[in-house]
Design a protein around this motif. Structure first.
Motif, PDB file in Angstrom:
ATOM      1  N   ARG A  91      13.528   9.994  22.431  1.00 44.48           N
ATOM      2  CA  ARG A  91      14.170   8.956  21.633  1.00 44.48           C
ATOM      3  C   ARG A  91      14.471   7.685  22.422  1.00 44.48           C
ATOM      4  N   ALA A  92      14.096   6.536  21.843  1.00 45.85           N
ATOM      5  CA  ALA A  92      14.373   5.222  22.439  1.00 45.85           C
ATOM      6  C   ALA A  92      15.607   4.591  21.808  1.00 45.85           C
ATOM      7  N   ILE A  93      16.252   5.310  20.879  1.00 47.25           N
ATOM      8  CA  ILE A  93      17.409   4.743  20.158  1.00 47.25           C
ATOM      9  C   ILE A  93      18.551   5.750  20.156  1.00 47.25           C
ATOM     10  N   GLU A  94      19.753   5.214  19.888  1.00 38.19           N
ATOM     11  CA  GLU A  94      20.914   6.081  19.692  1.00 38.19           C
ATOM     12  C   GLU A  94      20.896   6.619  18.271  1.00 38.19           C
ATOM     13  N   PRO A  95      21.475   7.753  17.958  1.00 37.26           N
ATOM     14  CA  PRO A  95      22.128   8.635  18.918  1.00 37.26           C
ATOM     15  C   PRO A  95      21.113   9.444  19.729  1.00 37.26           C
ATOM     16  N   ARG A  96      21.569   9.952  20.875  1.00 41.07           N
ATOM     17  CA  ARG A  96      20.760  10.842  21.710  1.00 41.07           C
ATOM     18  C   ARG A  96      19.577  10.141  22.353  1.00 41.07           C
ATOM     19  N   HIS A  97      19.799   8.903  22.785  1.00 43.37           N
ATOM     20  CA  HIS A  97      18.778   8.151  23.519  1.00 43.37           C
ATOM     21  C   HIS A  97      18.296   8.976  24.721  1.00 43.37           C
ATOM     22  N   GLY A  98      16.993   9.053  24.910  1.00 41.07           N
ATOM     23  CA  GLY A  98      16.428   9.745  26.072  1.00 41.07           C
ATOM     24  C   GLY A  98      16.188  11.227  25.865  1.00 41.07           C
ATOM     25  N   LEU A  99      16.704  11.799  24.768  1.00 34.88           N
ATOM     26  CA  LEU A  99      16.468  13.223  24.515  1.00 34.88           C
ATOM     27  C   LEU A  99      15.239  13.389  23.607  1.00 34.88           C
ATOM     28  N   TRP A 100      14.756  14.643  23.541  1.00 39.64           N
ATOM     29  CA  TRP A 100      13.512  14.933  22.827  1.00 39.64           C
ATOM     30  C   TRP A 100      13.772  15.455  21.425  1.00 39.64           C
ATOM     31  N   THR A 101      12.869  15.120  20.511  1.00 39.36           N
ATOM     32  CA  THR A 101      13.017  15.583  19.132  1.00 39.36           C
ATOM     33  C   THR A 101      11.641  15.658  18.475  1.00 39.36           C
TER      34      THR A 101
END
Lengths: 185, 185
Positions: free
Chosen positions: B61-71
């Motif tokens: 993810r490039a956006i909040e919420p959870r920027h930098g985590l995978w989905t």
């Protein structure tokens, strides 16, 4: 169900404009004063197929649209509940009927109406049911008794057709579909 | 996602009051001038599990919420589309990836967030994918490579756990669940 017209910001009361936000790919209603973006999204309509032995429970509608026609208990999912809770609540409200929720049985998208309809199989827990304020009559129907020409909504009619076909096969499976706008009558 | 505060009628701009309509069983926002009832209902978040041989596609993810985590690719269903179309569009937007939609795989209710999350199994049609504006990185992962401690959202994590367990069993089946509010960190 038409989409509500948004002319004023529900948050601050200023006017809104309809334009594409910088980081979006479609126009939204945006407040010219506080900048809040007011998204509009599809709603879920959730119901149950309450089973009692070889019969299912139908409700005759006391409200528009389709006053006087038959349907399964169901209605708009509310904030703060789960999909199962919505089906249980609607069945209680429309048919005063208590159910145990079973498998998800069907999902129909109605993009022209901005709706997704879900139906769960369910077991009726007792025979102490009766019409709620939105129903004229609540009755159990065997397959041969279903008033096919008086079913209020297409997702209900198609789900019931699948339901009885599946039952004859001895195997229930999930059904998904989409429906375009009905011809104007 | 918090529910938007409704202080003014989006239709006519007058003040609203929060009270139970005569024929309803819960309070709604009602315009004191034009009488319009402004309902608020859950939103659907729809995504896909894009499969390529024994791998699946995840987005960082490039956006909040959870920027930098995978989905998995997914997002809010829009008016005017079907559930399948929403999954295809979100996969294209977030991963520039083309898919063929398969079976509905999971449905999670998040009543605290007024959301229902749906995931479809899907087949990736080619390897010409890459990050859209909301993704930092898009990658195929085998089961042993999945960054389990860096998955952005619980419905995604639980669905992927079911997915790999089902695959080991050689039989995929639909999974339904509900999630309460996560503990505040």
């Amino acid at each position: 169900m038409a989409v509500l017209e948004i002319n004023f910001c529900p948050s601050c009361g200023a006017a809104v404009e309809f334009r594409r936000p910088d980081d979006d790919n479609r126009p939204r209603h945006i407040c010219i004063a506080c900048g809040t973006i007011h998204y509009q999204n599809p709603k879920m309509v959730i119901g149950s197929i309450p089973e009692w032995e070889d019969k299912i429970l139908l409700c005759r509608r006391a409200i528009e649209p389709r006053h006087g026609l038959w349907t399964l208990p169901g209605g708009f999912m509310e904030n703060g509940e789960t999909t199962s809770e919505a089906a249980i609540r609607e069945t209680l409200e429309e048919a005063n009927a208590r159910i145990a929720i079973g498998d998800l049985y069907s999902m129909y998208s109605l993009p022209h109406a901005n709706q997704v309809h879900l139906l769960f199989r369910a077991t009726l827990l007792d025979l102490d049911f009766g019409p709620g304020p939105e129903s004229l009559e609540v009755r159990l129907f065997g397959e041969e008794e279903v008033p096919w020409d008086e079913i209020a909504f297409r997702p209900i009619k198609y789900s019931l057709e699948h339901y009885f076909a599946d039952r004859r096969k001895g195997q229930f499976s999930f059904h998904m579909g989409e429906l375009s706008a009905p011809p104007r009558s």
